[in-house]
Design a protein around this motif. Structure first.
Motif, PDB file in Angstrom:
ATOM      1  N   LEU A 565       0.838  -1.200   0.000  1.00 48.31           N
ATOM      2  CA  LEU A 565       0.000   0.000   0.000  1.00 48.31           C
ATOM      3  C   LEU A 565       0.879   1.259   0.000  1.00 48.31           C
ATOM      4  CD1 LEU A 565      -3.122   0.654   2.180  1.00 48.31           C
ATOM      5  CD2 LEU A 565      -1.327   2.350   2.053  1.00 48.31           C
ATOM      6  N   LYS A 566       0.597   2.152  -0.916  1.00 51.17           N
ATOM      7  CA  LYS A 566       1.326   3.420  -0.989  1.00 51.17           C
ATOM      8  C   LYS A 566       0.344   4.582  -0.833  1.00 51.17           C
ATOM      9  CE  LYS A 566       5.023   1.673  -3.966  1.00 51.17           C
ATOM     10  NZ  LYS A 566       5.707   1.790  -5.267  1.00 51.17           N
ATOM     11  N   MET A 567       0.832   5.637  -0.217  1.00 51.37           N
ATOM     12  CA  MET A 567      -0.002   6.799   0.041  1.00 51.37           C
ATOM     13  C   MET A 567       0.741   8.042  -0.449  1.00 51.37           C
ATOM     14  SD  MET A 567      -1.560   7.910   3.735  1.00 51.37           S
ATOM     15  CE  MET A 567      -2.958   8.994   3.879  1.00 51.37           C
ATOM     16  N   LYS A 568       0.151   8.754  -1.405  1.00 52.55           N
ATOM     17  CA  LYS A 568       0.790   9.950  -1.962  1.00 52.55           C
ATOM     18  C   LYS A 568       0.897  11.054  -0.901  1.00 52.55           C
ATOM     19  CE  LYS A 568      -0.962   9.231  -6.673  1.00 52.55           C
ATOM     20  NZ  LYS A 568      -1.843   9.795  -7.737  1.00 52.55           N
ATOM     21  N   ASN A 569       2.057  11.674  -0.876  1.00 49.96           N
ATOM     22  CA  ASN A 569       2.274  12.823   0.024  1.00 49.96           C
ATOM     23  C   ASN A 569       1.831  12.527   1.459  1.00 49.96           C
ATOM     24  OD1 ASN A 569       3.123  14.382  -2.230  1.00 49.96           O
ATOM     25  ND2 ASN A 569       0.975  14.769  -2.727  1.00 49.96           N
ATOM     26  N   TYR A 570       2.187  11.343   1.928  1.00 43.59           N
ATOM     27  CA  TYR A 570       1.667  10.931   3.226  1.00 43.59           C
ATOM     28  C   TYR A 570       2.137  11.814   4.374  1.00 43.59           C
ATOM     29  CZ  TYR A 570       6.128   8.491   4.026  1.00 43.59           C
ATOM     30  OH  TYR A 570       7.445   8.180   4.194  1.00 43.59           O
ATOM     31  N   MET A 571       3.263  12.497   4.196  1.00 50.30           N
ATOM     32  CA  MET A 571       3.779  13.330   5.291  1.00 50.30           C
ATOM     33  C   MET A 571       2.788  14.434   5.667  1.00 50.30           C
ATOM     34  SD  MET A 571       6.665  12.149   6.361  1.00 50.30           S
ATOM     35  CE  MET A 571       7.412  13.531   7.225  1.00 50.30           C
ATOM     36  N   LYS A 572       2.083  14.951   4.675  1.00 48.01           N
ATOM     37  CA  LYS A 572       1.183  16.077   4.955  1.00 48.01           C
ATOM     38  C   LYS A 572      -0.079  15.633   5.691  1.00 48.01           C
ATOM     39  CE  LYS A 572      -1.783  16.410   0.857  1.00 48.01           C
ATOM     40  NZ  LYS A 572      -2.190  17.261  -0.281  1.00 48.01           N
ATOM     41  N   TYR A 573      -0.356  14.316   5.675  1.00 47.17           N
ATOM     42  CA  TYR A 573      -1.563  13.822   6.341  1.00 47.17           C
ATOM     43  C   TYR A 573      -1.323  13.482   7.803  1.00 47.17           C
ATOM     44  CZ  TYR A 573      -3.542  13.361   1.663  1.00 47.17           C
ATOM     45  OH  TYR A 573      -4.011  13.605   0.402  1.00 47.17           O
ATOM     46  N   LYS A 574      -0.069  13.371   8.202  1.00 47.49           N
ATOM     47  CA  LYS A 574       0.210  12.881   9.546  1.00 47.49           C
ATOM     48  C   LYS A 574      -0.386  13.774  10.627  1.00 47.49           C
ATOM     49  CE  LYS A 574       4.002   9.715   9.074  1.00 47.49           C
ATOM     50  NZ  LYS A 574       5.289   9.255   9.594  1.00 47.49           N
ATOM     51  N   GLU A 575      -0.251  15.068  10.465  1.00 54.10           N
ATOM     52  CA  GLU A 575      -0.811  15.977  11.476  1.00 54.10           C
ATOM     53  C   GLU A 575      -2.327  16.002  11.400  1.00 54.10           C
ATOM     54  OE1 GLU A 575       0.748  19.859  11.638  1.00 54.10           O
ATOM     55  OE2 GLU A 575       2.844  19.215  11.701  1.00 54.10           O
ATOM     56  N   SER A 576      -2.866  15.942  10.186  1.00 53.99           N
ATOM     57  CA  SER A 576      -4.314  16.063  10.032  1.00 53.99           C
ATOM     58  C   SER A 576      -5.050  14.859  10.622  1.00 53.99           C
ATOM     59  CB  SER A 576      -4.682  16.243   8.556  1.00 53.99           C
ATOM     60  OG  SER A 576      -4.340  15.090   7.819  1.00 53.99           O
ATOM     61  N   ILE A 577      -4.440  13.689  10.578  1.00 50.54           N
ATOM     62  CA  ILE A 577      -5.098  12.517  11.158  1.00 50.54           C
ATOM     63  C   ILE A 577      -4.729  12.340  12.627  1.00 50.54           C
ATOM     64  CG2 ILE A 577      -5.205  11.318   8.957  1.00 50.54           C
ATOM     65  CD1 ILE A 577      -2.892   9.589   9.822  1.00 50.54           C
ATOM     66  N   GLN A 578      -3.839  13.234  13.106  1.00 47.88           N
ATOM     67  CA  GLN A 578      -3.471  13.258  14.533  1.00 47.88           C
ATOM     68  C   GLN A 578      -3.014  11.884  15.024  1.00 47.88           C
ATOM     69  OE1 GLN A 578      -6.971  14.909  16.403  1.00 47.88           O
ATOM     70  NE2 GLN A 578      -6.358  16.987  15.962  1.00 47.88           N
ATOM     71  N   ALA A 579      -2.162  11.244  14.204  1.00 47.74           N
ATOM     72  CA  ALA A 579      -1.627   9.947  14.608  1.00 47.74           C
ATOM     73  C   ALA A 579      -0.656  10.132  15.757  1.00 47.74           C
ATOM     74  CB  ALA A 579      -0.910   9.309  13.416  1.00 47.74           C
ATOM     75  N   GLU A 580      -0.782   9.344  16.764  1.00 51.16           N
ATOM     76  CA  GLU A 580       0.083   9.447  17.931  1.00 51.16           C
ATOM     77  C   GLU A 580       1.287   8.544  17.740  1.00 51.16           C
ATOM     78  OE1 GLU A 580      -2.194   8.595  21.391  1.00 51.16           O
ATOM     79  OE2 GLU A 580      -3.894   9.752  20.672  1.00 51.16           O
TER      80      GLU A 580
END
Length: 587
Positions: A565-580
């Protein structure tokens, strides 16, 4: 000579660079992907996980057997590196497999060894353990005798001859391809004796589970989320410079349960808060029907009758209740389903692994209701009314299924209650978690504590024998009654026991002629549909929707493969999904 050496050295350097190739940047570990994959799970033990579609999906990501199956049901090497099938010689009169395991480790860093398979398989055939999957191992030497109390578990024909070499002895010549397809079953994955021991809650807590598959079960937060994290040991040579994401690309799969009610999960997907929708809410299924990837599954939504209940002791009554069901209408209600025309769904092998068992067997069940014939059968059986309940897992889809069935049976004059089976909190003083849960549905199913119970009847392997054999008394997997000298075998959990059916399955288990075996299994299915301890209703389908930023999801026989599984531009989603990211999130 110097030129040759330089070329070799250059090649080695290139190989080293390739092995170190990674999609990761600096200290980043990879994408954290939020999704709605499956309903809440309360027990991750592989020997019960096949009774529930949701659990089977998760277990196929966390564990791996000797082999794995692709979406067409063809086997590929999993934990197995190589094998030899040896026929009897003058010194040894037993058919046997010698299997070399590939070098890999559990999620805690300990190597996966042959003894882990020995322990897991002995656990299944132990006479005092209940497990439908026991019949999968009846070709193995002494397995059936052990389950019947006529031999000890140490007599099972599976041995760790070396740390990474497994020897399996058989009662007779086997079809190797069929056996290796069976070995892909989630029920036959290796397990760690040092982690399980006598702890009956080991599969309910992340702190006591270790996995050998691509993902580790890192956090179980009941009612909130389940976190799967890439196993840094899966397939990787940890002594070399191989990248962390060489074999498994995503870092974490965060499975949100809080999106499970009504259309909230679909709203979260459309808003970009989750990126994979693998269990679509009933009310949203029509909306997503054109967008979703829809695949057939080896699962038949069914109903078990308790045949020891006086109301259901006659086969005519059970057949009448089956005839009253409009399978097409129920399939339309659930959207992602087809009306069942037999117990065994499509995608299951017929003779010589050629052809499809369902297509060869034809339709044994009507897709529409025949209420008049149902009432006629009930009248002839002397049963025209009565009260009973249908037990069901407490989730939206399963409840809707059970309610549709209940309405059909009410029209025959019965009083039918749908009993939603939830959980019960229990304290766990010796664990890091203060509370764990009893799965009341699973307990009712295990103990036969039901009038009627709805379940996902999952094909344990892509052959019809695995689906049909458990209804034969000695193949039920329920072991024997140790309280009497006869060691009488316990029948199937429905209470169904029929000597003619037992004979058919016994003959099928012993014949080496694949065409004869296939015909016997067709005979068994026809007999079972006459006696009706189980009512097949739907052939279930699996539907999922992926965000545009997601790619690389692959179908397998029992679910999804997220390794690539690959996710485009995943770095920008890390804060938005508030992954701990901090480790204190985990047990």
């Amino acid at each position: 000579m110097k030129k040759v050496i330089c070329i070799v050295l250059a090649a080695v350097c290139v190989i080293g660079m390739l092995s170190a190739c990674s999609t990761l940047k600096k200290d980043d570990k990879g994408a954290i992907v939020t999704m709605y994959l499956a309903n809440q799970i309360y027990n991750f033990d592989p020997i019960v996980g096949y009774n529930d579609t949701a659990t089977a999906k998760i277990l196929s990501l966390a564990f791996e057997g000797l082999t794995v199956l692709d979406e067409d049901g063809d086997w590929h090497k999993g934990m197995m590196k190589s094998y030899k099938y040896l026929e009897p010689d003058e010194k040894e009169d037993t058919y046997r497999l010698e299997i070399n395991l590939r070098s890999t480790k559990w999620s805690d860093g300990r190597t996966v060894q042959a003894n882990d398979f020995v322990y897991a398989w002995k656990r299944i055939v132990e006479a005092t353990n209940k497990c439908d999957a026991a019949c999968l191992l009846y070709d193995v030497k002494n397995a059936r005798d052990i389950k019947m109390g006529n031999a000890t578990v140490d007599d099972l024909g599976i041995y760790a001859v070396e740390s990474y070499v497994l020897k399996i002895e058989f009662e007779h010549d086997i079809n190797v391809d069929e056996f290796f397809k069976t070995c892909a079953s989630v029920a036959l994955v290796p397990l760690r004796e040092d982690k399980i021991g006598n702890d009956d809650t080991w599969a309910k807590r992340a702190s006591t589970m270790v996995t050998n598959g691509p993902f580790d079960i890192r956090n179980i937060s009941y009612g909130d989320k389940l976190v799967l994290e890439r196993s840094s040991y899966y397939k990787r040579d940890t002594d070399s410079n191989q990248a962390l994401d060489k074999y498994v690309i995503p870092y974490r799969l965060v499975i949100k349960y809080s999106y499970g009610d009504n259309t909230a999960q679909a709203d979260a997907f459309d808003a970009g808060n989750i990126f994979y929708l693998g269990e679509i809410a009933l009310s949203a299924r029509d909306f997503y029907k054109k967008r979703a990837e829809i695949v057939d599954t080896p699962i038949t939504a069914s109903l078990y009758f308790n045949t020891t209940n006086r109301l259901f002791e006659k086969a005519e009554v059970r057949r009448a209740l089956s005839l009253a069901l409009d399978r097409q209408a129920i399939a339309d209600t659930l959207v992602y389903a087809k009306p069942a025309t037999g117990l065994v769904p499509g995608g299951v092998d017929d003779a010589n692994a050629k052809g499809d068992f369902r297509k060869t067997g034809g339709d044994l069940l009507a897709t529409s209701a025949d209420v008049d014939e149902a009432k006629s059968l009930l009248k002839s059986a002397g049963v025209t009314s009565g009260s009973f309940s249908i037990k069901v897992r407490d989730n939206e889809t399963d409840v809707a299924f059970a309610e549709a069935v209940a309405e059909a049976w009410k029209s025959l004059g019965f009083s039918v209650k749908v009993e939603k089976m939830g959980t019960k909190k229990i304290s766990s003083e010796n664990t890091n978690q203060s509370v764990i849960y009893r799965d009341l549905y699973q307990e009712a199913l295990d103990e036969g504590d039901f009038d009627v119970i709805a379940l996902d009847y999952n094909m344990l392997a892509p052959n019809a024998f695995a689906a049909l054999a458990p209804f034969a008394t000695e193949f039920s997997g329920n072991g024997v009654d140790m309280s009497n000298d006869n060691y009488d075998p316990f029948p199937h959990v429905t209470g169904y026991s029929d000597s003619d059916y037992d004979d058919i399955i016994d003959k099928a288990s012993k014949t080496s002629d694949s065409k004869e075996r296939a015909q016997l299994l067709h005979d068994a299915e026809e007999k079972l549909m006459e006696d009706m301890p189980i009512v097949p209703v739907l052939f279930l389908q699996d539907a999922y929707v992926t965000s545009k930023v997601i790619s690389g999801v692959k179908n397998t026989y029992w679910g999804r493969d997220f390794d690539n599984l690959k996710m485009k531009n995943y770095m920008k989603y890390k804060e938005s999904i508030q992954a701990e990211d901090s480790e204190n999130e985990f047990e």
